[in-house]
Enzyme design. Structure first.
Site, short mmCIF file in Angstrom:
data_model
loop_
_atom_site.label_atom_id
_atom_site.label_comp_id
_atom_site.label_asym_id
_atom_site.label_seq_id
_atom_site.Cartn_x
_atom_site.Cartn_y
_atom_site.Cartn_z
N TYR A 79 0.85 -1.20 0.00
CA TYR A 79 0.00 0.00 0.00
C TYR A 79 0.87 1.24 0.00
O TYR A 79 1.77 1.37 0.84
CB TYR A 79 -0.91 -0.01 1.23
CG TYR A 79 -1.83 1.18 1.32
CD1 TYR A 79 -2.89 1.34 0.42
CD2 TYR A 79 -1.66 2.14 2.32
CE1 TYR A 79 -3.74 2.43 0.52
CE2 TYR A 79 -2.51 3.23 2.42
CZ TYR A 79 -3.54 3.37 1.51
OH TYR A 79 -4.39 4.45 1.61
N ASP A 104 9.37 2.74 -0.17
CA ASP A 104 8.34 3.39 0.63
C ASP A 104 8.53 2.96 2.08
O ASP A 104 8.16 1.86 2.48
CB ASP A 104 6.95 2.99 0.11
CG ASP A 104 5.83 3.70 0.86
OD1 ASP A 104 6.11 4.37 1.86
OD2 ASP A 104 4.67 3.57 0.43
N LYS A 130 4.82 8.81 9.46
CA LYS A 130 4.47 8.28 10.77
C LYS A 130 5.41 8.74 11.87
O LYS A 130 5.20 9.77 12.48
CB LYS A 130 4.33 6.76 10.71
CG LYS A 130 3.22 6.30 9.73
CD LYS A 130 2.87 4.88 9.89
CE LYS A 130 1.86 4.43 8.83
NZ LYS A 130 0.54 5.05 8.96
#
Length: 421
Positions: free
Chosen positions: A141, A236, A265
């Site tokens: 994702y 990523d 994050k």
């Protein structure tokens, strides 16, 4: 006022009653949790129940909730203004701080979300190479931009959706999706189409079909093929970076030199902040120096930068990675022992302090294996833990996190709950 009350009220005002689909409990059933507060490893629901939290805001809260030093940094910054839409000294210090953990000669552009970081990385890769094709992998994702909503794992898997409504065919026609961990499939594609590829984007440790580690040689093959073809390798690391070590997992642990990394994050310390980083000659293609446009009013937001800087400072001082990994290993071994004792077809996938409980005998190596896990069995386990005051991901396709705030008692609480399952 309990979760049922707030969910009913939410559904009248918010689509599905949630602002991100995985919060909806679609993968496990029941009424979604509404949280009013958190402290350390604990969260407190709207109806006053206490839970040991292994979601940790999907990894962002590596130091636990409401860490005093971070709260203080945010409060002090807020007293002097929250946003200006003008450059600030702190965002320069933040960029320098993050770059200190990345390869030398790199630059960084701050953005507000992981999705935005990936959008920027893809546009940059296409601008640098003059090519269009982006290669991604099933179950990875990379945010909800149009081009990446192809077999993207996470909420897309939970809802049994392979793509998304509202995405025109033209938006994904230059996205090629290959099986994760299938080195030969990647090599075959590059043998025929390598000269058309702008970039390969990959989660080095996949975290959106449950935790799936790269098989030996997979990432190295991607590096080799992209370099040979003149394409770029984008790692990523929105979940990975600073979660397993100080810096990017691909660089510090795997030893694979990405051309571009996306961060998120943890670098925001619990506030909306992400970044894209790469070698200076690549980053200098971004406006205003180059012709690849990217902008954001809240980019480098002072509050998020303050939280991120303090988080990185604390991580550097305390180095909690070994302890988090040991706690997760204790949890893994305890759960695996209980699964064997009960004859349950369940297993634990783990890397460092990150883990997924799989409703299948062995952790998966790709999306097809992850999809074969037993959703009903996972849902039963989720609700056993939930009733016992333990909150794990409400989806079998997500990962869980041990934070620096967790202790041995929190791990024992999970194992004791599974004994009653």
């Amino acid at each position: 006022m309990d979760n049922v009350y707030w969910h009913k009220r939410a559904t009248a005002a918010i689509p599905g009653g949630v602002n991100s689909p995985v919060r909806a409990f679609g993968g496990v059933g029941g009424t979604p949790l509404f949280v009013k507060a958190g402290k350390g490893a604990l969260i407190y629901s709207a109806d006053g129940r206490e839970y040991v939290d292994f979601c940790c805001s999907w990894g962002a809260m590596i130091l636990g909730h409401a860490r005093a030093e971070i709260v203080d940094a945010i409060a002090k910054r807020a007293a002097g203004g929250t946003t200006f839409g003008i450059a600030t000294p702190d965002e320069v210090v933040f960029a320098e701080k993050v770059l200190g953990f990345l390869p030398t000669g790199w630059k960084l552009r701050a953005v507000s979300s992981g999705t935005e970081a990936v959008m920027t990385a893809l546009r940059l890769a296409r601008g640098v190479t003059g090519r269009d094709i982006i290669v991604k992998f099933e179950g990875c994702y990379h945010g909800h931009s149009d081009a990446m909503l192809v077999k993207g794992g996470s909420g897309l898997l939970t809802g049994a959706v392979a793509s998304s409504g509202g995405v025109p065919a033209g938006a994904v026609e230059d996205t090629v999706c290959l099986p994760y961990n299938d080195t030969e499939a990647a090599r075959r594609f590059f043998a025929t189409r390598g000269s058309d590829v702008a970039a390969v984007i990959v989660e080095p440790v996949a975290g959106n079909m449950g935790l799936v580690k790269p098989v030996p040689g997979f990432l190295e093959a991607l590096r080799e093929e992209t370099k040979r073809a003149g394409a770029l390798l984008i790692c990523d690391e929105v979940i990975n970076a600073f979660r397993f070590c100080l810096g990017a997992w691909s660089d510090k642990i795997a030893g694979v030199a990405a051309d571009i990394v996306t961060l998120g994050k943890i670098v925001g310390g619990g506030l909306p902040l992400a970044a894209v980083a790469a070698r200076a000659e690549i980053m200098d293609r971004l406006a205003p120096e180059g012709n690849v446009y990217q902008a954001g009013t809240l980019a480098g937001n002072p509050l998020a930068v303050a939280a991120g800087l303090r988080t990185l400072e604390l991580l550097g001082n305390e180095r909690p990675y070994g302890r988090m990994a040991e706690l997760a290993k204790t949890l893994e071994e305890g759960l695996e022992a209980e699964f064997r004792r009960k004859g349950l077809p369940m297993s634990v996938g783990r890397e460092g302090g990150v883990f997924t409980i799989f409703a299948r005998p062995q952790p998966p190596a790709d999306m097809a294996q992850a999809m074969a896990s037993d959703g009903a069995l996972y849902a039963r386990l989720f609700h056993r833990l939930y009733e016992d005051g333990v909150y794990i991901a409400p989806s079998r396709f997500e990962v869980n996190f041990v934070s620096a705030a967790h202790g041995e008692g929190d791990i024992a609480r999970v194992i004791e709950s599974v004994k009653r399952f």
